[in-house]
Design a protein around this motif. Structure first.
Motif, short mmCIF file in Angstrom:
data_model
loop_
_atom_site.label_atom_id
_atom_site.label_comp_id
_atom_site.label_asym_id
_atom_site.label_seq_id
_atom_site.Cartn_x
_atom_site.Cartn_y
_atom_site.Cartn_z
N UNK A 23 63.48 -16.14 -29.50
CA UNK A 23 64.44 -15.49 -28.41
C UNK A 23 63.92 -14.01 -28.24
N UNK A 24 63.57 -13.45 -29.35
CA UNK A 24 63.18 -12.07 -29.33
C UNK A 24 61.83 -11.92 -28.37
N UNK A 25 60.92 -12.88 -28.54
CA UNK A 25 59.58 -12.74 -27.63
C UNK A 25 60.17 -13.19 -26.28
N UNK A 26 60.97 -14.07 -26.21
CA UNK A 26 61.39 -14.03 -24.59
C UNK A 26 61.95 -13.02 -24.05
N UNK A 27 62.91 -12.37 -24.64
CA UNK A 27 63.73 -10.99 -24.13
C UNK A 27 62.53 -9.98 -23.98
N UNK A 28 61.79 -9.84 -24.91
CA UNK A 28 60.44 -8.88 -24.79
C UNK A 28 59.68 -9.09 -23.44
N UNK A 29 59.26 -10.47 -23.34
CA UNK A 29 58.51 -10.78 -22.17
C UNK A 29 59.16 -10.72 -20.81
N UNK A 30 60.47 -10.97 -20.87
CA UNK A 30 61.16 -10.89 -19.74
C UNK A 30 61.57 -9.23 -19.40
N UNK A 31 61.71 -8.66 -20.15
CA UNK A 31 62.10 -7.15 -20.08
C UNK A 31 60.45 -6.53 -19.58
N UNK A 32 59.43 -6.82 -20.08
CA UNK A 32 58.15 -6.37 -19.80
C UNK A 32 57.76 -6.69 -18.17
N UNK A 33 58.29 -7.93 -17.95
CA UNK A 33 57.92 -8.37 -16.64
C UNK A 33 58.92 -7.56 -15.46
N UNK A 34 60.13 -7.32 -15.90
CA UNK A 34 60.87 -6.66 -15.12
C UNK A 34 60.38 -5.23 -15.08
N UNK A 35 59.91 -4.44 -16.04
CA UNK A 35 59.59 -3.07 -15.91
C UNK A 35 58.31 -3.05 -15.09
N UNK A 36 57.35 -3.90 -15.13
CA UNK A 36 56.16 -3.93 -14.47
C UNK A 36 56.61 -4.17 -13.09
N UNK A 38 59.26 -3.62 -11.15
CA UNK A 38 59.97 -2.52 -10.58
C UNK A 38 59.16 -1.15 -10.85
N UNK A 39 58.34 -1.00 -12.03
CA UNK A 39 57.66 0.22 -12.26
C UNK A 39 56.20 0.15 -11.59
N UNK A 40 55.60 -0.90 -11.22
CA UNK A 40 54.44 -0.85 -10.82
C UNK A 40 54.21 -1.47 -9.32
N UNK A 41 54.64 -2.84 -9.21
CA UNK A 41 54.44 -3.56 -8.19
C UNK A 41 55.41 -3.26 -6.70
N UNK A 42 56.53 -2.78 -6.99
CA UNK A 42 57.33 -2.57 -5.92
C UNK A 42 57.03 -1.07 -5.39
N UNK A 43 56.61 -0.20 -6.12
CA UNK A 43 55.96 0.99 -5.50
C UNK A 43 54.72 1.15 -4.97
N UNK A 44 54.11 -0.03 -5.42
CA UNK A 44 52.46 -0.18 -4.82
C UNK A 44 52.68 -0.82 -3.44
N UNK A 45 53.52 -1.68 -3.38
CA UNK A 45 53.88 -2.35 -2.15
C UNK A 45 54.38 -1.48 -1.08
N UNK A 46 55.22 -0.30 -1.47
CA UNK A 46 55.99 0.62 -0.62
C UNK A 46 54.55 1.34 -0.25
N UNK A 47 53.83 1.78 -1.16
CA UNK A 47 52.86 2.66 -0.76
C UNK A 47 52.01 2.14 0.23
N UNK A 48 51.36 0.87 0.01
CA UNK A 48 50.76 0.19 0.83
C UNK A 48 51.25 0.00 2.39
N UNK A 49 52.47 -0.36 2.41
CA UNK A 49 53.38 -0.52 3.69
C UNK A 49 53.21 0.84 4.44
N UNK A 50 53.60 2.04 3.63
CA UNK A 50 53.57 3.23 4.36
C UNK A 50 52.32 3.53 4.74
N UNK A 51 51.19 3.42 4.18
CA UNK A 51 49.75 3.72 4.33
C UNK A 51 49.52 2.83 5.71
N UNK A 52 49.55 1.63 5.80
CA UNK A 52 49.45 0.72 6.93
C UNK A 52 50.16 1.09 8.32
#
Length: 78
Positions: A23-36, A38-52
């Motif tokens: 249960x702890x590993x599942x919560x940790x992995x799910x939390x890490x995926x959410x942080x990545x 909303x912290x990395x993938x979505x800002x990168x998508x917005x930056x590429x969209x704005x650039x193009x």
């Protein structure tokens, strides 16, 4: 007189610990995926969209041509 120590639990110990850690590993992995996401993938998508959205490929090509980057294309006026 000495007091007796309680006997350690031996049956089901592994199953109980695995359940807790799974249960702890599942919560940790799910939390890490959410942080990545909303912290990395979505800002990168917005930056590429704005650039193009604001990019002019013809102007980029002209600037590179004038700088002499391309060997097969001559600058204008030569």
């Amino acid at each position: 007189m000495s007091s007796l120590l309680p006997k350690p639990q031996m049956r089901g110990l592994l199953a109980r610990r695995l359940r807790f850690h799974a249960v702890g590993a599942f919560v940790f992995c799910f939390g890490s995926a959410l942080i990545y996401k909303f912290g990395v993938a979505e800002p990168r998508k917005r930056a590429y969209t704005e650039y193009y959205k604001n990019r002019d490929p013809i102007a980029d090509f002209e600037a590179l041509r004038e700088a002499g980057v391309f060997e097969s294309v001559r600058p204008k006026g030569k």
